[in-house]
Design a protein around this motif. Sequence first.
Motif, PDB file in Angstrom:
ATOM      1  N   THR A   1     -22.460   9.217 -24.275  1.00 17.10           N
ATOM      2  CA  THR A   1     -21.597   8.112 -23.870  1.00 17.10           C
ATOM      3  C   THR A   1     -20.712   7.734 -25.053  1.00 17.10           C
ATOM      4  O   THR A   1     -20.868   8.239 -26.171  1.00 17.10           O
ATOM      5  CB  THR A   1     -22.438   6.895 -23.484  1.00 17.10           C
ATOM      6  N   CYS A   2     -19.796   6.806 -24.805  1.00 12.78           N
ATOM      7  CA  CYS A   2     -18.966   6.309 -25.903  1.00 12.78           C
ATOM      8  C   CYS A   2     -19.832   5.623 -26.956  1.00 12.78           C
ATOM      9  O   CYS A   2     -19.546   5.697 -28.159  1.00 12.78           O
ATOM     10  CB  CYS A   2     -17.911   5.339 -25.372  1.00 12.78           C
ATOM     11  N   GLU A   3     -20.910   4.961 -26.509  1.00 15.80           N
ATOM     12  CA  GLU A   3     -21.813   4.315 -27.463  1.00 15.80           C
ATOM     13  C   GLU A   3     -22.513   5.352 -28.332  1.00 15.80           C
ATOM     14  O   GLU A   3     -22.653   5.166 -29.550  1.00 15.80           O
ATOM     15  CB  GLU A   3     -22.854   3.468 -26.722  1.00 15.80           C
ATOM     16  N   GLY A   4     -22.960   6.438 -27.711  1.00 14.27           N
ATOM     17  CA  GLY A   4     -23.600   7.498 -28.484  1.00 14.27           C
ATOM     18  C   GLY A   4     -22.635   8.159 -29.443  1.00 14.27           C
ATOM     19  O   GLY A   4     -22.972   8.445 -30.598  1.00 14.27           O
ATOM     20  N   GLN A   5     -21.426   8.412 -28.980  1.00 12.95           N
ATOM     21  CA  GLN A   5     -20.407   9.011 -29.845  1.00 12.95           C
ATOM     22  C   GLN A   5     -20.095   8.109 -31.030  1.00 12.95           C
ATOM     23  O   GLN A   5     -19.922   8.583 -32.156  1.00 12.95           O
ATOM     24  CB  GLN A   5     -19.140   9.272 -29.036  1.00 12.95           C
ATOM     25  N   THR A   6     -20.044   6.806 -30.791  1.00 15.44           N
ATOM     26  CA  THR A   6     -19.752   5.857 -31.870  1.00 15.44           C
ATOM     27  C   THR A   6     -20.824   5.895 -32.944  1.00 15.44           C
ATOM     28  O   THR A   6     -20.522   5.831 -34.145  1.00 15.44           O
ATOM     29  CB  THR A   6     -19.614   4.437 -31.297  1.00 15.44           C
ATOM     30  N   VAL A   7     -22.087   5.999 -32.525  1.00 13.25           N
ATOM     31  CA  VAL A   7     -23.177   6.094 -33.506  1.00 13.25           C
ATOM     32  C   VAL A   7     -22.972   7.312 -34.405  1.00 13.25           C
ATOM     33  O   VAL A   7     -23.094   7.231 -35.634  1.00 13.25           O
ATOM     34  CB  VAL A   7     -24.545   6.175 -32.789  1.00 13.25           C
ATOM     35  N   TRP A   8     -22.645   8.440 -33.795  1.00 11.14           N
ATOM     36  CA  TRP A   8     -22.435   9.669 -34.562  1.00 11.14           C
ATOM     37  C   TRP A   8     -21.216   9.547 -35.473  1.00 11.14           C
ATOM     38  O   TRP A   8     -21.269   9.927 -36.652  1.00 11.14           O
ATOM     39  CB  TRP A   8     -22.278  10.847 -33.607  1.00 11.14           C
ATOM     40  N   LEU A   9     -20.123   9.009 -34.951  1.00 15.37           N
ATOM     41  CA  LEU A   9     -18.908   8.858 -35.758  1.00 15.37           C
ATOM     42  C   LEU A   9     -19.146   7.934 -36.943  1.00 15.37           C
ATOM     43  O   LEU A   9     -18.674   8.207 -38.052  1.00 15.37           O
ATOM     44  CB  LEU A   9     -17.766   8.314 -34.893  1.00 15.37           C
ATOM     45  N   ASN A  10     -19.870   6.848 -36.737  1.00 18.95           N
ATOM     46  CA  ASN A  10     -20.150   5.941 -37.850  1.00 18.95           C
ATOM     47  C   ASN A  10     -20.926   6.644 -38.957  1.00 18.95           C
ATOM     48  O   ASN A  10     -20.672   6.433 -40.149  1.00 18.95           O
ATOM     49  CB  ASN A  10     -20.930   4.727 -37.356  1.00 18.95           C
ATOM     50  N   LYS A  11     -21.859   7.500 -38.569  1.00 20.65           N
ATOM     51  CA  LYS A  11     -22.677   8.189 -39.572  1.00 20.65           C
ATOM     52  C   LYS A  11     -21.872   9.249 -40.324  1.00 20.65           C
ATOM     53  O   LYS A  11     -21.954   9.338 -41.562  1.00 20.65           O
ATOM     54  CB  LYS A  11     -23.899   8.820 -38.902  1.00 20.65           C
ATOM     55  N   ILE A  12     -21.103  10.050 -39.602  1.00 24.81           N
ATOM     56  CA  ILE A  12     -20.328  11.079 -40.278  1.00 24.81           C
ATOM     57  C   ILE A  12     -19.243  10.455 -41.143  1.00 24.81           C
ATOM     58  O   ILE A  12     -18.977  10.907 -42.258  1.00 24.81           O
ATOM     59  CB  ILE A  12     -19.727  12.092 -39.266  1.00 24.81           C
ATOM     60  N   ASN A  13     -18.625   9.376 -40.681  1.00 27.65           N
ATOM     61  CA  ASN A  13     -17.576   8.749 -41.467  1.00 27.65           C
ATOM     62  C   ASN A  13     -18.119   8.065 -42.717  1.00 27.65           C
ATOM     63  O   ASN A  13     -17.467   8.073 -43.770  1.00 27.65           O
ATOM     64  CB  ASN A  13     -16.805   7.745 -40.603  1.00 27.65           C
ATOM     65  N   ALA A  14     -19.301   7.487 -42.621  1.00 27.60           N
ATOM     66  CA  ALA A  14     -19.929   6.904 -43.808  1.00 27.60           C
ATOM     67  C   ALA A  14     -20.210   7.987 -44.847  1.00 27.60           C
ATOM     68  O   ALA A  14     -20.014   7.776 -46.053  1.00 27.60           O
ATOM     69  CB  ALA A  14     -21.220   6.173 -43.417  1.00 27.60           C
TER      70      ALA A  14
END
Length: 343
Positions: free
Chosen positions: A319-332
């Motif tokens: 979902t968009c929520e799941g994608q956001t979790v992944w994006l936050n981690k890779i971007n950090a």
Amino acid sequence: MKILRYIALAIGCLIWIVGLSPTILPWLWKVQVVEDGYQYGDLYKLSTLSEFRDPRHQCAGYVPPARPHSAKKVHLYIIGDSFTEHGRVEKKDFPVDDYTWVKWSEFLHIKLDTTEHNILLMESVERHFRQKFASSAITVLVPDTATFEQKGASTKFMHRLDEAFKGSHTADRLDGFLFQNDFALRIKEWKSDFNQKFFNRAGSGVTLVNYDRDIVYYMDTDTPEVTSSFTPVRETELDSMITHLNASRDFAESLGFDNVLFTIIPNKTSVLSPDYGVYNNLIERVYNHPKLNVPYIDVLPDFRRMGRSSYMKGDSHWTCEGQTVWLNKINALINQLVAGPAS
């Protein structure tokens, strides 16, 4: 009557041409004349069970974190699959200046710009991770005098002609052209719901888990092949995968990459129904291997905490929520690497 016969002949010829051509139907999808069949999810398309009709929508509004000051421009390269394909993830989702994505089945001829901070991310869904690293390091990157993408499919005319007339491809195109509209899908739903309710049969491409409350891809569960979350992973196989992961990092760094990362996107089954069988714990065993020498992005614990909100109801993707979790981690992690010395 003669006019009607000509009209019927013209319609038949049109349908025949769409079925044979590998380019017309994708164009019709692009201009939204017909639906692509995935408008309610890939698992819904395989099953046409009405309970899992889940309208697709684009994730919007994500804003990546600001990047710390750096002397160099940042260029992110991703070797990925459908989770990071164009349309799901784009340059705007990362704190980078340049962005290049290539899928695993293609080749990226590459000459790195050494004035940039170059980061490579290898992304794979769990079901195909073993296939990618069981026998070799990455082969997608090809050192060259310029950077360009080479498609993996054959460019020979006869090979393309064979593909165009291949029966299974023609059948798929005809199904996509004629039977992926709402009217046809409702009829398919009646049949699928009847078979599921009275005969406990779902489509061959899916598995129902958690007392039929969730739907997952069959390759994650019932296949005896290495795609399943429940096919045992021997220690020798695990060691080989780690060796090839480390070798992939060494190869990429020899091309000039400043940092090399990888991530395994969990199978939907591994999140929602890990007790479907004897779970092989592939992701945890890879990440915790003592000889692993490649930084990684782990979202399995996060997704399990999120439960059903991490994956779309009728689809095998997040979902968009799941994608956001992944994006936050890779971007950090990207910002951490940019701010510190390159490893």
